[in-house]
Structures are given as structure tokens and as C-alpha cells.
Motif scaffolding. Structure first.
Motif, PDB file in Angstrom:
ATOM      1  N   VAL A 233       0.821  -1.270  -0.011  1.00  0.00           N
ATOM      2  CA  VAL A 233      -0.061   0.206   0.168  1.00  0.00           C
ATOM      3  C   VAL A 233       0.917   1.476  -0.179  1.00  0.00           C
ATOM      4  N   SER A 234       2.023   0.994   0.801  1.00  0.00           N
ATOM      5  CA  SER A 234       2.962   2.317   0.863  1.00  0.00           C
ATOM      6  C   SER A 234       3.354   2.653  -0.483  1.00  0.00           C
ATOM      7  N   ALA A 235       3.835   1.634  -1.123  1.00  0.00           N
ATOM      8  CA  ALA A 235       4.513   1.818  -2.552  1.00  0.00           C
ATOM      9  C   ALA A 235       3.656   2.291  -3.598  1.00  0.00           C
ATOM     10  N   LEU A 236       2.170   1.695  -3.279  1.00  0.00           N
ATOM     11  CA  LEU A 236       1.429   2.133  -4.567  1.00  0.00           C
ATOM     12  C   LEU A 236       0.681   3.525  -4.403  1.00  0.00           C
ATOM     13  N   SER A 237       0.596   3.892  -2.942  1.00  0.00           N
ATOM     14  CA  SER A 237       0.005   5.129  -2.536  1.00  0.00           C
ATOM     15  C   SER A 237       1.105   6.355  -2.474  1.00  0.00           C
ATOM     16  N   GLY A 238       2.204   5.895  -2.181  1.00  0.00           N
ATOM     17  CA  GLY A 238       3.469   6.812  -2.088  1.00  0.00           C
ATOM     18  C   GLY A 238       3.315   7.287  -0.592  1.00  0.00           C
ATOM     19  N   LYS A 239       2.628   6.721   0.367  1.00  0.00           N
ATOM     20  CA  LYS A 239       2.765   7.070   1.870  1.00  0.00           C
ATOM     21  C   LYS A 239       3.712   6.106   2.237  1.00  0.00           C
ATOM     22  N   PRO A 240       4.627   7.008   3.076  1.00  0.00           N
ATOM     23  CA  PRO A 240       5.725   6.256   4.052  1.00  0.00           C
ATOM     24  C   PRO A 240       5.287   5.683   5.245  1.00  0.00           C
ATOM     25  N   VAL A 241       5.966   4.526   5.511  1.00  0.00           N
ATOM     26  CA  VAL A 241       5.576   3.535   6.504  1.00  0.00           C
ATOM     27  C   VAL A 241       6.466   4.123   7.984  1.00  0.00           C
ATOM     28  N   SER A 242       5.911   4.355   9.020  1.00  0.00           N
ATOM     29  CA  SER A 242       6.675   4.903  10.102  1.00  0.00           C
ATOM     30  C   SER A 242       7.931   4.085  10.660  1.00  0.00           C
ATOM     31  N   ARG A 243       8.777   4.653  10.644  1.00  0.00           N
ATOM     32  CA  ARG A 243      10.104   3.834  10.763  1.00  0.00           C
ATOM     33  C   ARG A 243      10.114   3.226  12.386  1.00  0.00           C
ATOM     34  N   GLU A 244       8.985   3.724  13.224  1.00  0.00           N
ATOM     35  CA  GLU A 244       9.491   3.277  14.519  1.00  0.00           C
ATOM     36  C   GLU A 244       8.059   2.200  14.955  1.00  0.00           C
ATOM     37  N   VAL A 245       7.436   1.807  13.727  1.00  0.00           N
ATOM     38  CA  VAL A 245       6.535   0.980  14.135  1.00  0.00           C
ATOM     39  C   VAL A 245       6.722  -0.483  13.463  1.00  0.00           C
ATOM     40  N   GLY A 246       6.763  -1.607  13.972  1.00  0.00           N
ATOM     41  CA  GLY A 246       6.854  -2.958  13.532  1.00  0.00           C
ATOM     42  C   GLY A 246       5.494  -3.817  13.794  1.00  0.00           C
ATOM     43  N   MET A 247       5.380  -4.896  12.845  1.00  0.00           N
ATOM     44  CA  MET A 247       3.983  -5.428  13.120  1.00  0.00           C
ATOM     45  C   MET A 247       4.216  -6.875  12.579  1.00  0.00           C
ATOM     46  N   THR A 248       3.443  -7.696  12.997  1.00  0.00           N
ATOM     47  CA  THR A 248       3.314  -9.103  12.673  1.00  0.00           C
ATOM     48  C   THR A 248       1.772  -9.551  12.925  1.00  0.00           C
ATOM     49  N   GLY A 249       1.403 -10.573  11.805  1.00  0.00           N
ATOM     50  CA  GLY A 249       0.102 -11.060  11.856  1.00  0.00           C
ATOM     51  C   GLY A 249       0.029 -11.594  10.326  1.00  0.00           C
TER      52      GLY A 249
END
Length: 777
Positions: A688-704
Motif C-alpha cells: 500500500v505504501s509503495a502504491l500510494s506513495g505514503k511512507p511507513v513509520s520507521r518506529e512501527v513494527g508489525m506481525t500478523g
């Protein structure tokens, strides 16, 4: 042959166990009242009396039916009264007489008899019979020791056939029935034939007796000779002060058997094998095989046990001395001790310590043994692929040995050790069998009291053993084996725990190993923190201890060479000893990135962070996946791709992006295989980030894991992943809503530093992970 019969009345003397033939002279002792009166009457008349034998020896007063009807008329030659009232009489047999009737039975028996007077015959057939009888009698005398050899010369001079038959019959130790049979045979030719038949039978019996006697004698001589030689050998060995040879071995084994504490069935088996060993020649190779087997049976601790130290406070102190943290594992051991105090006897528990390398699983097993005051034995199962490693080889094979379990019990020397089975998840199988299946009997509390080893061939009780197994990953352990064990998960250590372990355990141990004291080497707190953050990145502390050891070696070199008298290591001079920093502590990315999301992964070495990169470029909708991904991760990428296509408008993504662009998803460190069901939302966020151009917060990790409808599914290894996020310097992690219950496993210090947000849908993930104030570029 002429036979004349004359009737007359004579007194009767019944004989017991004795028969008198014509022409025989012998002494008789007469004591019965009737017999004495019969003798007295004979002396009054003409010294003649009838001697007839009674059927049964036991009868004291024989009746008329108890006496044979054929007897011998004898002349009383002499009578002598003995002091005890018995009369000794000398009689001479004259001729046969047939008893016709009893005339008087009052005070003594008076009988009417028919005397049989016969002339000797001169016939060639009778002469031949006589010679044959003499020949057989001579053979009989050679075999028998009951008749003197002089008898033959006395008998050989007799030329009357009837007398010859009577005299030979009188010398034979025959039954009364056989002797009576000869007496009743009036015809001389038939009498000789009967005697010949009896002699023939007697000779065969004597020959058989002689054979048996010789065989017994030979056996006895052999046994006596062996006994004599053994005694000689023992005497020689005693003089030399040695115990050599097979007898020395047997004596030694028997001595050990007497002291052996084992079930009776095992003792009987040992005794049986010792007896076999005793009979086998010293040169035989089988003797060595039997001796080895007997020694194994003797060495095994069948019933020897150590007494458990059930002091809870002391056990807790020992466990805390050796390990920092590991609260659940320690609590389980203390529970076991408490139950032992209550019930006195409890089947050994089977614990499986699961966790990444270096967290102290093996050393915890050693500490448990010390806390319980039990012997400790460890075997490694890594790479074991032969069933015989567990169950042993059958003794028919050359070089056969018991399995590792029995070998471990022998090493322990007690029936209730703490038995550590290391690396149980790294067993494999091949054509030689499945060792994991063989372990089922060992680790099943309902079966292991009768564990069967192919070499020992006697049921061995493993129920008193406390089994502890270790593994890095549960999924590699076969399900039936896993079912027999109680799982205790040991996760990685937090940074605070590592600092504490380094100060209180690792540094003192390494100083001691390198012969240093605190006055020679000091490592300050900032150096320890930098050591943990920038020189080691692991779940356990193995590399950390190795790095501390490196510092000690370099310091020792400086001290020995005289460069320094005291070494103090700080965060500033740490790089002088260890070189450049190996890891960049903190952010996975220095800035917020478009198309790059930080995922949390679980590995056998603990938790780790995983950056997933996505790039979009003009093309025809081709999706490329690289980074040596497994099937599960590839499917997660496809599911994320399909989810984004279905929600393109709401996600502010061009609905036709799949027709105009090619998409490449890459997970760095492409040489390392990666697979698992927890990267779905990370891939979707990066896409979604690559397609929308919105960056992902560098301080957030995720799993699921993500579904096609955007639902976030539960994952495993939350504690390890949280620790990895904490190590990487993330401030927030997104976890599936279903994993909220696992948050209690996360250390409080990590929960304080990390903002842990449960999410149930992909929309929540994107809202929290994407930085919204950026414009599409």
C-alpha cells in the motif's frame, strides 16, 4: 531218567527268605515256636524234616496257604541251643518232596509228602546243556562280585546234571520265585534249560550294570580331575598373588553378583550367563561377549538411588545462583519438590525446555540436578538417525552395545538421575529406523517402567528418572513424542536481563577462567550496554559470553606483557579491543521509507526484525517475489496483493495499478530461507505504501497474517518478537487482537518501553503504520 515217588509223614520247617536244594549243607537259625517243636520231633523220629519256603517273608506265623507245595527233605545233622533261646541247626538237603496234605497243624506242622527220587541221566543233549550252563556260569562269575571265583572250580567237578543245576542255583542271588521255579522243575533237562535262561538274563543285566558303572566312573574321574586341576590353578594363583584366567574372572563376577542390588529375575540371568562363561574354553571368542554382557548387567544401577534433597528454599537458592530469570522453569522444579514432600514417591516428570540457543536450557538441567541432589547425565540427540542408538543392538551382531539411554544410566550410577536429552528436535530418520519412535517408550510415563533395550534383554525401570529434553523449535518434534512431554518455553532475554546476567554471571566466570581478578580487569556499565547492543544481537547470551571472553584474553595479554597493570574497559575504548561495531542499534531504518515496512519474525535463534521492501515500476502487472521465501510467505504476498486490488479506491491506490505496473517484493538477506504465517500484514502495508506513495513509520513494527477480506489472524512467538522489536529500538508494534492473551508473557520492562497495539483489521494497521501527511510522489 527214572523218577520214583514215596509217601511219608514228616514235620515241616517253614523257611523265610531262604530255600534249600538237595545236596546243600547249611546252618539255620530257628526261633519260631512251631519251627522249634518241628525240629525236636524230627530229632525224636529219624532226623528227617521237610524244608519248604513261605511265599512272603514278612509273615511271622504262616498258614497252610502261605507255604510253597514243593520243598526239600533234609537230615538234621546238628543242633545247638544259643543263649538267646534261638536254635542253630545244621541241615543237609537230600531230595525233593511234594507236599500232599497237612496231617496236623496244632503245635507244629506235620505233613504228608511224596518224596521224589530220581536217577541221573547220561544223554548227549544233557551233556551239551551242562557245558553251556558251566560256560554261562563262568561268564557270570567274571562279571559278578557276589560269588567267589573259587566256586567255579568246585562246581566244575560235578558230573551229575541234576546236582550241577541245584548247586549253581544255590550260588545265584536270585529271587525266591526264581529259585522255587528251579526246585519245582523235576525234569533235569528242563531244569538245566531254565537255569541257562536265568543265567543268560543275569549275565545281560550284569553287562549293562558294568557299562553304566564304567560310564559313571569315567564321568566322576573327569569331574574329579577337573576339580583337582582347578584347585591346583587356584593354589598357584594364590601363591603368585594373581587372579588370572577364566576361574579368576568367574570368581570376580560371582563376588560382584553377591553385592548386586537388582530384581531376582536379573540375578538369575546373570548367574546363568556366569555358568555359561565357566564352561566356555578360555580361547573361545564367545567368552569375551558373555563377559561384556554380564559386566553391563552388573554395572547398571537397578535399584541404587540417591536421596532427594527436598528443601525448597535451598533448591530455589541454587537455581537462582546459576541462572537469572527463567521463572517458569524454576517454578516447575519447585512444584515437583513440593509434591515429592507430600507423596514421597512420584513418577519422574518429563519436561521439554524449548527456546533459542544460548538461553541456558542445558545448564538449567545441570542446575536442577544440583538442586535435587541427583546425579546428572546428558546425551545429545542431534543428528541421531539410527534406532539402535536408543534401543541398543541385538547381541547377535558383532560389536553390539546397549543404546544411549542404558549407557547414560550406567554413567549416572543411580536409578533416579536427572537425564538431559539435548537437541531432541534435531533427530532424523533413515533406513535404519526411526529413533523418535523408539524414544516414545522412554518418555511415556505409562511404559518406561519396563523399558526394553535390545542388548540388555531385561526390562529396565526408567520411571524414577527425571527426563529433561531441550529443543530450539517445537514444530520439528514428532507429534506423538511431543504429546508425552510437558512444554516449558524459555524465551530470549531482555536487554536489562542481559546486563544483569553479564555483571553477575558472565564476567565473574570469565575472570576466573582467565586467572584474573576484579583488581586486574574492570568492564563498566556503559561498555556492557554497548557490548549488548552493538557487538551481539541474539536471544541468548552465548555470543555475549564469548565476547566477554575475548575481552579477558586481550586484557590478559596486556597484563602479562607489562603494557598495563590494570585494564578498564569503557564504551569509548571498547572498539580498540573488539574492532568496529557489528550491529547498528536502534532503528531498522533511519527515516520513514516509502515501500518498506518492518516485520517481526520468529526464528530458532529467537525473535528478529525483518524489513520487507516493495518497488513499483511500469509493466503489465507481473508480481515478483525474491528473498528465498517459502510457500506460506508467497501465499501471504498473493493474499495481500488481492486484498489491495479489492480495496484500491478506499486505500487511495490507482484501481488499475495491476495493469500498468510490475511489482517486486523483496525480503533482504536472500541467502537465508524464510517462511511462516506472520508476514501478511507487513507485506500488505509495504505494498500500500509503495502504491500510494505514503511512507511507513520507521518506529512501527508489525506481525500478523492477513486474509482476503483484510482480517488479521493470530500468530505465535509474541514474546520473542516483542524482544526483537525492543532490541531494534522500535517504539510501537502492531499485533493481532487474538494475541492479547499472550501479553502477560512479555516482560514488564519491554511492555513499558513498547507501545503494543492489538489490531483486528488491515484498515487499523494502515491507519497506525502509514504516515498520512505525506503527498503521493
Amino acid at each position: 531218567m527214572a523218577v520214583n515217588e514215596e509217601e511219608r509223614v514228616l514235620p515241616l520247617l517253614p523257611l523265610r527268605g531262604l530255600l534249600v536244594y538237595p545236596n546243600m549243607v547249611l546252618h539255620l537259625d530257628v526261633g519260631r515256636e512251631r519251627s522249634v517243636k518241628a525240629l525236636e520231633q524230627a530229632m525224636v523220629d529219624d532226623d528227617l524234616i521237610l524244608l519248604a519256603t513261605q511265599h512272603e517273608v514278612q509273615i511271622e506265623e504262616p498258614g497252610t496257604d502261605d507255604i510253597f507245595r514243593m520243598g526239600t527233605v533234609a537230615r538234621v545233622r546238628q543242633m545247638l541251643k544259643l543263649p538267646n533261646g534261638t536254635i542253630r541247626v545244621l541241615v543237609e538237603g537230600l531230595h525233593r518232596a511234594r507236599l500232599i496234605e497237612f496231617v496236623d497243624t496244632d503245635s507244629y506242622y506235620k505233613v504228608r509228602v511224596s518224596e521224589i527220587l530220581q536217577d541221573e541221566i547220561d544223554d548227549i543233549n544233557v551233556e551239551a546243556l551242562m557245558r553251556s550252563v558251566l560256560d554261562h556260569f563262568e561268564q557270570y562269575l567274571r562279571l559278578s562280585k557276589k560269588v567267589s571265583p573259587e566256586t567255579l572250580s568246585a562246581v566244575s567237578d560235578i558230573d551229575e546234571p541234576g546236582r550241577l543245576a541245584d548247586v549253581i542255583a544255590s550260588h545265584l542271588p536270585l529271587k525266591i520265585e526264581d529259585k522255587q521255579k528251579i526246585l519245582e522243575t523235576v525234569d533235569i533237562k528242563k531244569r538245566l534249560e531254565t537255569l541257562l535262561s536265568i543265567l543268560n538274563d543275569e549275565r545281560e543285566v550284569l553287562e549293562l550294570e558294568k557299562k553304566i558303572s564304567q560310564r559313571v566312573k569315567k564321568q566322576m574321574e573327569k569331574t574329579q580331575k577337573e576339580y583337582y586341576l582347578r584347585e591346583q590353578m587356584k593354589a598357584i594363583q594364590r601363591e603368585l598373588g594373581e587372579k588370572e584366567g577364566r576361574m579368576g574372572e568367574v570368581d570376580e563376577l560371582r563376588g560382584r553378583l553377591e553385592e548386586m542390588e537388582a530384581p531376582e529375575s536379573v540375578k538369575e540371568r546373570v548367574e546363568k550367563e556366569i555358568q555359561r562363561l565357566e564352561k566356555i574354553p578360555t580361547s573361545s571368542a564367545e567368552g569375551g561377549v558373555i563377559r561384556t554382557y554380564v559386566e553391563w548387567l552388573l554395572d547398571l544401577p537397578w535399584q541404587k538411588e540417591t536421596e532427594d534433597d527436598l528443601n525448597l528454599a535451598k533448591a530455589e537458592k541454587i537455581l537462582d545462583e546459576d541462572h537469572y530469570g527463567l521463572e517458569k522453569a524454576k517454578e516447575r522444579v519447585l512444584e515437583y519438590l513440593a509434591v515429592q514432600q507430600m507423596v514421597k514417591k512420584l513418577k519422574g516428570p518429563i519436561l521439554c525446555l524449548v527456546g533459542p540457543p544460548g538461553v541456558g536450557k542445558t545448564s538449567l538441567g545441570r542446575s536442577i540436578a544440583r538442586a535435587l541432589n541427583r546425579k546428572f547425565v546428558r546425551i545429545s540427540l542431534g543428528g541421531v538417525r539410527d534406532e539402535a542408538e536408543i534401543r541398543g543392538h541385538r547381541r547377535t551382531y558383532v560389536g553390539a552395545m546397549p543404546g544411549r539411554i542404558i549407557q547414560g544410566m550406567k554413567t549416572a550410577g543411580t536409578a533416579n538421575p536427572v537425564f538431559l536429552l539435548d537437541e531432541i528436535d534435531k533427530m532424523s530418520m533413515d533406513f535404519r529406523g526411526d529413533p523418535a519412535s523408539a524414544l516414545l517408550e522412554v518418555l511415556d510415563p505409562e511404559q518406561n517402567q519396563n523399558f526394553s533395550d535390545h542388548y540388555i534383554e531385561a526390562p529396565y525401570d526408567l520411571s524414577k528418572v527425571m527426563f529433561i529434553t531441550t529443543a530450539n523449535a517445537v514444530h520439528n518434534i514428532p507429534r506423538p513424542l511431543l504429546d508425552r512431554m510437558e512444554m516449558l518455553y524459555i524465551s530470549g532475554y531482555t536487554e536489562i536481563e542481559k546486563e544483569k546476567i553479564t555483571k553477575e554471571y558472565l564476567i565473574p566466570r570469565q575472570l576466573k577462567e582467565h586467572g584474573l581478578g576484579k583488581d586486574k580487569l574492570q568492564i563498566n556499565a556503559e561498555a556492557i550496554q554497548k557490548l549488548i547492543r552493538q557487538y551481539t544481537r541474539e536471544a541468548g547470551v552465548r555470543n555475549l559470553e564469548r565476547t566477554v571472553g575475548t575481552l579477558c584474553r586481550k586484557a590478559t595479554k596486556q597484563l602479562v606483557s607489562g603494557e598495563k597493570k590494570k585494564v578498564i574497559i569503557t564504551s569509548k575504548n571498547l572498539s580498540q579491543y573488539l574492532g568496529a561495531e557489528k550491529f547498528r542499534y536502534g532503528k531498522a531504518e533511519a527515516t520513514d521509507q516509502v515501500g518498506a515496512a518492518t516485520g517481526l519474525a520468529w526464528t530458532a535463534a529467537g525473535g528478529d526484525t525483518l524489513t520487507i521492501e516493495v518497488t513499483v515500476f511500469p509493466g503489465k502487472g507481473k508480481l515478483t517475489l525474491t528473498g528465498k521465501l517459502g510457500d506460506v510467505m508467497k501465499e501471504s504476498a498473493q493474499a495481500a496483493f488481492s486484498y489491495i486490488r479489492s480495496r484500491a479506491k478506499s486505500l487511495e491506490v490507482d484501481p488499475e495499478f495491476h495493469e500498468k505496473n510490475d511489482i517486486h517484493i523483496h525480503v533482504p538477506e536472500g541467502a537465508i530461507p524464510k517462511d511462516g504465517p506472520s508476514a501478511g500484514i507487513t507485506m500488505a502495508t509495504a505494498l500500500v505504501s509503495a502504491l500510494s506513495g505514503k511512507p511507513v513509520s520507521r518506529e512501527v513494527g508489525m506481525t500478523g497474517e492477513v486474509t482476503l477480506r483484510g482480517r488479521v489472524l493470530a500468530i505465535g512467538g509474541l514474546k520473542e518478537k516483542s524482544l526483537a522489536a525492543h532490541r531494534a529500538g522500535l517504539t510501537q508494534i502492531l499485533i493481532p487482537k487474538e494475541n492479547e492473551k499472550d501479553l502477560e508473557d512479555v516482560p514488564p520492562s519491554v511492555r513499558e518501553d513498547l507501545k503494543i497495539t492489538p489490531v483486528s483489521h488491515m484498515d487499523e494497521v494502515l491507519k497506525l503504520a502509514l504516515v498520512a501527511d505525506m503527498k503521493r510522489g
